[in-house]
Design an enzyme around this catalytic site. Structure first.
Site, PDB file in Angstrom:
ATOM      1  N   ARG A 180      -6.715  -4.505  -8.358  1.00 32.05           N
ATOM      2  CA  ARG A 180      -8.022  -4.922  -8.897  1.00 32.05           C
ATOM      3  C   ARG A 180      -7.997  -5.335 -10.347  1.00 32.05           C
ATOM      4  O   ARG A 180      -7.213  -4.823 -11.153  1.00 32.05           O
ATOM      5  CB  ARG A 180      -9.021  -3.772  -8.725  1.00 32.05           C
ATOM      6  CG  ARG A 180      -9.371  -3.527  -7.266  1.00 32.05           C
ATOM      7  CD  ARG A 180     -10.243  -2.310  -7.107  1.00 32.05           C
ATOM      8  NE  ARG A 180     -10.680  -2.200  -5.714  1.00 32.05           N
ATOM      9  CZ  ARG A 180      -9.952  -1.659  -4.737  1.00 32.05           C
ATOM     10  NH1 ARG A 180      -8.750  -1.183  -4.989  1.00 32.05           N
ATOM     11  NH2 ARG A 180     -10.411  -1.617  -3.504  1.00 32.05           N
ATOM     12  N   HIS A 212      -6.649  -8.416  -5.101  1.00 32.89           N
ATOM     13  CA  HIS A 212      -5.557  -9.109  -4.394  1.00 32.89           C
ATOM     14  C   HIS A 212      -5.687 -10.638  -4.422  1.00 32.89           C
ATOM     15  O   HIS A 212      -5.461 -11.305  -3.400  1.00 32.89           O
ATOM     16  CB  HIS A 212      -5.482  -8.637  -2.938  1.00 32.89           C
ATOM     17  CG  HIS A 212      -5.139  -7.185  -2.749  1.00 32.89           C
ATOM     18  ND1 HIS A 212      -4.360  -6.464  -3.611  1.00 32.89           N
ATOM     19  CD2 HIS A 212      -5.479  -6.313  -1.747  1.00 32.89           C
ATOM     20  CE1 HIS A 212      -4.223  -5.217  -3.167  1.00 32.89           C
ATOM     21  NE2 HIS A 212      -4.895  -5.103  -2.052  1.00 32.89           N
ATOM     22  N   HIS A 226       2.124  -5.642   1.192  1.00 28.16           N
ATOM     23  CA  HIS A 226       1.037  -4.792   1.696  1.00 28.16           C
ATOM     24  C   HIS A 226       1.310  -4.287   3.114  1.00 28.16           C
ATOM     25  O   HIS A 226       0.393  -4.195   3.934  1.00 28.16           O
ATOM     26  CB  HIS A 226      -0.281  -5.571   1.631  1.00 28.16           C
ATOM     27  CG  HIS A 226      -1.481  -4.720   1.399  1.00 28.16           C
ATOM     28  ND1 HIS A 226      -1.992  -3.885   2.363  1.00 28.16           N
ATOM     29  CD2 HIS A 226      -2.264  -4.551   0.318  1.00 28.16           C
ATOM     30  CE1 HIS A 226      -3.054  -3.268   1.881  1.00 28.16           C
ATOM     31  NE2 HIS A 226      -3.244  -3.644   0.637  1.00 28.16           N
ATOM     32  N   ASP A 275      -5.815   6.259  -2.430  1.00 32.58           N
ATOM     33  CA  ASP A 275      -5.866   4.829  -2.734  1.00 32.58           C
ATOM     34  C   ASP A 275      -5.752   4.712  -4.249  1.00 32.58           C
ATOM     35  O   ASP A 275      -6.679   4.282  -4.924  1.00 32.58           O
ATOM     36  CB  ASP A 275      -7.193   4.242  -2.214  1.00 32.58           C
ATOM     37  CG  ASP A 275      -7.201   2.715  -2.267  1.00 32.58           C
ATOM     38  OD1 ASP A 275      -6.158   2.128  -2.649  1.00 32.58           O
ATOM     39  OD2 ASP A 275      -8.237   2.122  -1.939  1.00 32.58           O
ATOM     40  N   GLU A 283       2.480   0.126  -2.324  1.00 33.41           N
ATOM     41  CA  GLU A 283       2.396  -1.172  -2.997  1.00 33.41           C
ATOM     42  C   GLU A 283       2.928  -1.025  -4.417  1.00 33.41           C
ATOM     43  O   GLU A 283       2.229  -0.513  -5.294  1.00 33.41           O
ATOM     44  CB  GLU A 283       0.940  -1.644  -3.019  1.00 33.41           C
ATOM     45  CG  GLU A 283       0.321  -1.759  -1.646  1.00 33.41           C
ATOM     46  CD  GLU A 283      -1.206  -1.699  -1.706  1.00 33.41           C
ATOM     47  OE1 GLU A 283      -1.816  -2.529  -2.386  1.00 33.41           O
ATOM     48  OE2 GLU A 283      -1.778  -0.798  -1.079  1.00 33.41           O
TER      49      GLU A 283
HETATM   50  C1  BGC Z   1      -6.427  -1.325  -1.933  1.00 32.31           C
HETATM   51  C2  BGC Z   1      -7.579  -0.804  -1.124  1.00 32.31           C
HETATM   52  C3  BGC Z   1      -8.102  -1.941  -0.284  1.00 32.31           C
HETATM   53  C4  BGC Z   1      -6.990  -2.442   0.579  1.00 32.31           C
HETATM   54  C5  BGC Z   1      -7.429  -3.615   1.388  1.00 32.31           C
HETATM   55  C6  BGC Z   1      -5.388  -1.792  -1.003  1.00 32.31           C
HETATM   56  O1  BGC Z   1      -4.300  -2.280  -1.695  1.00 32.31           O
HETATM   57  O2  BGC Z   1      -5.934  -0.357  -2.825  1.00 32.31           O
HETATM   58  O3  BGC Z   1      -8.597  -0.284  -1.933  1.00 32.31           O
HETATM   59  O4  BGC Z   1      -9.180  -1.556   0.487  1.00 32.31           O
HETATM   60  O5  BGC Z   1      -5.897  -2.828  -0.201  1.00 32.31           O
HETATM   61  O6  BGC Z   1      -6.757  -3.653   2.571  1.00 32.31           O
END
Ligand code: BGC
Length: 408
Positions: free
Chosen positions: A80, A105, A179, A251, A317
């Site tokens: 983010r 992303h 991811h 997360d 990640e």
């Molecule tokens: C984020 C999550 C997000 C997800 C989406 C992750 O990398 O940290 O907050 O909801 O990606 O699939």
């Protein structure tokens, strides 16, 4: 061995190739030109049975419709950016607000939705496929034409090496990650709550309610964020702790201990006791987002109609910290014009033979000792131990072995 096939066609008619690469041990991975997605990773368990340990889909359309970034390379900036804005060289840039008020992303037109070009290769340490993408100046709102490549190499040590390289013609920011959602019991085996995680980290970057870093580091000691000893994902995932509540589970970005630019570090491990599969994550980046799939909803059926409901996969990640462009105290994600972007992450798979695994787990040294009596060849034992147990347990096992030998 590399096999190239056609995976499918995008809705605007572009053909998407898939590559499957297998090593000498029977481990394999597949990846497609769409999003440079890793679609499958087949790994053996302690009985030699293969299972596919990443979540994925069977068609290009499913990947086009997906909003959970299954298996993809995300960018230009993974994770983010607060208020979807940043300033570089005195110029303010506005990005998509695709996550409430924030940017996630790469926004609505992420790299996971692009068709990359590809070429396969065979090199001394392994075989694989390289995906390439040109992200034009102004793409997603970022400055600079950025040319990137992501190279996946499978070695005979069961390592999937991911090398990201790139160059921009203007100063920009860049943070690429993979991811993949891992489930070491198999992609269709249910939740990952029993799987064990260890992290090489004493701190997380504190996040606010919208998962934007505050700039503060929080010591994990005494909190549900402490994975300095191997712990099941599910043990504390719903704990009454403000960070856990903000993330609806795990997360968060863990600060990797002894980070030095360009130096590979063992960052994380994931282990499934029942199957004996273990994964080690290495990276030269400063952070890792451990995301326990809290927002997975099985909106689209997965491979072979699998249901990917909440927490059925976990992502590691590797990354620059979230919102680090707006947090000068964090390692900088700025990529200068003409400089090479180069980072590496390795997912290495290990099979635990089951000889000591469970006994060690239960601290049942007597059972372990009685088995050890039958193993006289130190070399065999050392290898077995190395594959099976952690560093700390290794010391204990060596002492136990000595005791067993002398008591004969
Ligand atoms: C984020 C999550 C997000 C997800 C989406 C992750 O990398 O940290 O907050 O909801 O990606 O699939």
């Amino acid at each position: 061995m590399i096999k190239q096939t056609v995976f499918g066609t995008t809705k605007d008619g572009r053909e998407v190739k898939e590559y499957t690469v297998e090593n000498a041990n029977g481990m394999s991975f597949s990846a497609i030109e769409f999003g440079a997605v890793i679609t499958r990773i087949f790994v053996k368990d302690k009985n030699g049975e293969l299972a596919d340990v990443v979540l994925g889909f069977d068609s290009v359309q499913d990947y086009e419709n997906d909003d959970t970034y299954l298996g993809a390379v995300v960018g230009r900036y993974a994770n983010r950016i607060g208020n979807a804005t940043f300033t570089l060289n005195g110029v303010e840039y506005q990005l998509d607000k695709n996550d409430n008020n924030n940017h996630l992303h790469g926004g609505y037109n992420g790299y996971e939705k692009r068709v990359w070009t590809s070429e396969n290769f065979t090199e001394e340490n392994g075989e694989g496929v390289k995906f390439m993408l040109v992200s034009e100046d102004g793409d997603q709102g970022y400055p600079g034409k950025l040319e990137i490549a992501v190279k996946y190499t499978l070695t005979n040590n069961n390592e999937l090496i991911i090398e990201y390289t790139g160059m921009s013609d203007k100063d920009t920011i860049c943070n690429l990650t993979n991811h993949s959602y891992f489930n070491l019991a198999g992609h269709d085996s249910g939740d990952v709550l029993n799987q064990l995680v260890w992290l090489n980290s004493d701190f997380i970057t504190e996040a606010d309610e919208a998962s934007i870093t505050t700039g503060k580091l929080v010591d994990v000691k005494g909190t549900p964020m402490d994975f300095t000893t191997e712990t099941a994902i599910g043990d504390r995932i719903d704990a009454d702790y403000y960070q856990i509540k903000f993330g609806a589970g795990y997360d968060h970005n863990w600060v990797i201990k002894s980070y030095e630019k360009g130096k590979m570090n063992l960052t994380a491990t994931l282990r499934d006791k029942a199957s004996g599969r273990k994964m080690e994550v290495y990276t030269d980046l400063p952070g890792v987002q451990v995301y326990s799939g809290n927002f997975l909803k099985a909106r689209i059926p997965g491979k072979n109609q699998a249901k990917y409901t909440r927490r059925t996969g976990v992502c590691f990640e590797t990354q620059y910290y979230p919102d680090s462009i707006n947090k000068p105290e964090f390692p900088s994600p700025v990529l200068k014009a003409g400089e090479e972007y180069k980072t590496t992450t390795i997912y290495k798979f290990i099979v635990q033979l089951g000889l000591f695994g469970d006994d060690m787990e239960n601290n049942n040294f007597f059972a372990m000792l009685s088995r050890m009596k039958y193993i006289n060849r130190w070399g065999l034992m050392r290898n077995t131990i190395h594959e099976n147990i952690s560093e700390h347990s290794l010391d204990v096992a060596i002492i136990a072995h000595a005791l067993a030998t002398f008591s004969n």
